[in-house]
Write an enzyme that holds these catalytic residues in place. Sequence first.
Site, PDB file in Angstrom:
ATOM      1  N   SER A  32      39.063  37.816  36.751  1.00 53.57           N
ATOM      2  CA  SER A  32      40.247  38.143  35.954  1.00 53.57           C
ATOM      3  C   SER A  32      40.302  37.258  34.712  1.00 53.57           C
ATOM      4  O   SER A  32      39.718  36.163  34.701  1.00 53.57           O
ATOM      5  CB  SER A  32      41.472  37.880  36.839  1.00 53.57           C
ATOM      6  N   TYR A  50      45.227  31.395  42.407  1.00 53.93           N
ATOM      7  CA  TYR A  50      44.527  32.626  42.022  1.00 53.93           C
ATOM      8  C   TYR A  50      43.578  32.333  40.852  1.00 53.93           C
ATOM      9  O   TYR A  50      42.406  32.710  40.878  1.00 53.93           O
ATOM     10  CB  TYR A  50      45.567  33.674  41.617  1.00 53.93           C
TER      11      TYR A  50
HETATM   12  N1  LIG Z   1      44.746  45.420  39.125  1.00 53.12           N
HETATM   13  C1  LIG Z   1      44.517  44.653  38.085  1.00 53.12           C
HETATM   14  O1  LIG Z   1      45.045  44.904  36.996  1.00 53.12           O
HETATM   15  C2  LIG Z   1      43.590  43.471  38.189  1.00 53.12           C
HETATM   16  C3  LIG Z   1      43.435  42.614  37.094  1.00 53.12           C
HETATM   17  C4  LIG Z   1      42.541  41.542  37.180  1.00 53.12           C
HETATM   18  C5  LIG Z   1      41.797  41.355  38.345  1.00 53.12           C
HETATM   19  N2  LIG Z   1      41.984  42.193  39.398  1.00 53.12           N
HETATM   20  C6  LIG Z   1      41.205  41.941  40.621  1.00 53.12           C
HETATM   21  O2  LIG Z   1      40.787  43.178  41.185  1.00 53.12           O
HETATM   22  C7  LIG Z   1      40.816  43.106  42.608  1.00 53.12           C
HETATM   23  C8  LIG Z   1      41.712  44.216  43.158  1.00 53.12           C
HETATM   24  O3  LIG Z   1      43.029  44.064  42.643  1.00 53.12           O
HETATM   25  P1  LIG Z   1      44.203  45.096  43.017  1.00 53.12           P
HETATM   26  O4  LIG Z   1      45.180  45.040  41.928  1.00 53.12           O
HETATM   27  O5  LIG Z   1      43.627  46.390  43.430  1.00 53.12           O
HETATM   28  O6  LIG Z   1      44.840  44.337  44.296  1.00 53.12           O
HETATM   29  P2  LIG Z   1      45.591  44.954  45.575  1.00 53.12           P
HETATM   30  O7  LIG Z   1      46.513  43.885  46.062  1.00 53.12           O
HETATM   31  O8  LIG Z   1      46.151  46.303  45.272  1.00 53.12           O
HETATM   32  O9  LIG Z   1      44.407  45.153  46.625  1.00 53.12           O
HETATM   33  C9  LIG Z   1      43.852  44.058  47.310  1.00 53.12           C
HETATM   34  C10 LIG Z   1      43.309  44.572  48.636  1.00 53.12           C
HETATM   35  O10 LIG Z   1      42.722  43.455  49.322  1.00 53.12           O
HETATM   36  C11 LIG Z   1      43.110  43.530  50.684  1.00 53.12           C
HETATM   37  N3  LIG Z   1      43.056  42.180  51.279  1.00 53.12           N
HETATM   38  C12 LIG Z   1      43.930  41.159  51.094  1.00 53.12           C
HETATM   39  N4  LIG Z   1      43.564  40.106  51.832  1.00 53.12           N
HETATM   40  C13 LIG Z   1      42.433  40.470  52.497  1.00 53.12           C
HETATM   41  C14 LIG Z   1      41.583  39.805  53.425  1.00 53.12           C
HETATM   42  N5  LIG Z   1      41.819  38.549  53.831  1.00 53.12           N
HETATM   43  N6  LIG Z   1      40.502  40.472  53.893  1.00 53.12           N
HETATM   44  C15 LIG Z   1      40.257  41.749  53.511  1.00 53.12           C
HETATM   45  N7  LIG Z   1      41.026  42.425  52.656  1.00 53.12           N
HETATM   46  C16 LIG Z   1      42.102  41.797  52.154  1.00 53.12           C
HETATM   47  C17 LIG Z   1      44.521  44.102  50.653  1.00 53.12           C
HETATM   48  O11 LIG Z   1      44.903  44.644  51.916  1.00 53.12           O
HETATM   49  C18 LIG Z   1      44.401  45.138  49.557  1.00 53.12           C
HETATM   50  O12 LIG Z   1      43.989  46.399  50.058  1.00 53.12           O
HETATM   51  C19 LIG Z   1      41.311  41.707  42.942  1.00 53.12           C
HETATM   52  O13 LIG Z   1      40.204  40.863  43.173  1.00 53.12           O
HETATM   53  C20 LIG Z   1      42.041  41.269  41.701  1.00 53.12           C
HETATM   54  O14 LIG Z   1      42.060  39.877  41.539  1.00 53.12           O
HETATM   55  C21 LIG Z   1      42.868  43.234  39.354  1.00 53.12           C
END
Ligand SMILES: NC(=O)c1ccc[n+]([C@@H]2O[C@H](COP(=O)([O-])OP(=O)(O)OC[C@H]3O[C@@H](n4cnc5c(N)ncnc54)[C@H](O)[C@@H]3O)[C@@H](O)[C@H]2O)c1
Length: 276
Positions: free
Chosen positions: A150, A163
């Site tokens: 990120s 984070y």
């Molecule tokens: N959505 C964004 O805009 C954005 C921006 C920057 C980075 N990211 C990165 O992209 C990835 C996905 O983000 P998102 O927004 O879809 O998040 P989200 O919270 O919607 O999804 C995260 C998923 O991880 C699962 N999870 C949590 N803890 C866990 C564990 N211990 N073991 C297995 N699964 C587990 C959750 O159940 C969930 O399904 C993350 O790594 C996040 O840091 C997302």
Amino acid sequence: MTTGKLDGRVAIVTGSGGGLGAECARVLAGHGARVAVADINADAAERVAGEIVQAGGQAMAVRVDVSLEDDVSAMAATVIDRFGRIDILHNNAAALDVQQRQRDRDICNLDMAAFDRAIAVNLRGAVLCSKHCIPDMLTRSRGSVIFATSGLGVQGDLSLTGYAASKAALIMLPRVIAAQYGKQGIRANAVQIGLAPAENAHGSMPAELLDILRDNHMTPELGTPRQIADVVAFLASDESSFVTGTTLVADGGFGCHTPSLVAMRSFFQKAGKTGM
Ligand SMILES: NC(=O)c1ccc[n+]([C@@H]2O[C@H](COP(=O)([O-])OP(=O)(O)OC[C@H]3O[C@@H](n4cnc5c(N)ncnc54)[C@H](O)[C@@H]3O)[C@@H](O)[C@H]2O)c1
């Protein structure tokens, strides 16, 4: 657009019970991969895997807490048992629930349990999954490991200390893996993601906050899960066969501009200058 560019490949996408991970699982399956939908939320994983199968793809659900080594080793064994191999690992899982985000604050107000959870899931989880999936990739001298990072891994912000620290480390891990196993056919890269909320996540952020973030992206709109999944599919496939040990920035220009740009744009607009 889907192709057969991942035909015959087996992919594990962690945290793919929802959000960006679910979209990555759908897109990789659309390109022909057999996908393990791995998540701590078993019902969510089953739902996403079921949707992929209904759409004509091949998928299985695996319940895993990526922070626990026994869980991760069992996940790798289950996938190899069912699909025969692992070619692609997308380390997408992150602890991002509302409670976690509220407690993972600035240093002086940091709840250390939330810090420890961020490191355990986001960083240790990615290390464990790599540790238990790369050995199978090495048996065929081919594999692609991907890490979701990120802008907060490279830029300071007001909160989310744990984070941010975990995401910074995920920029180093692909370099380490590329250096250690590149000669044996393993590639590793990170995707630095801007704001690309899943549809259901828009409601959890105030509109005013989304406007601030939109202003700071240099694209007309915020990102979509599909735009991120397309980058992940590129890194997973042979299209990126000469790309390793690096971070591909897919952030809509969030990190490319001067810190003063948004204020300057507003200043010029108020002064009646158009076209910026
Ligand atoms: N959505 C964004 O805009 C954005 C921006 C920057 C980075 N990211 C990165 O992209 C990835 C996905 O983000 P998102 O927004 O879809 O998040 P989200 O919270 O919607 O999804 C995260 C998923 O991880 C699962 N999870 C949590 N803890 C866990 C564990 N211990 N073991 C297995 N699964 C587990 C959750 O159940 C969930 O399904 C993350 O790594 C996040 O840091 C997302």
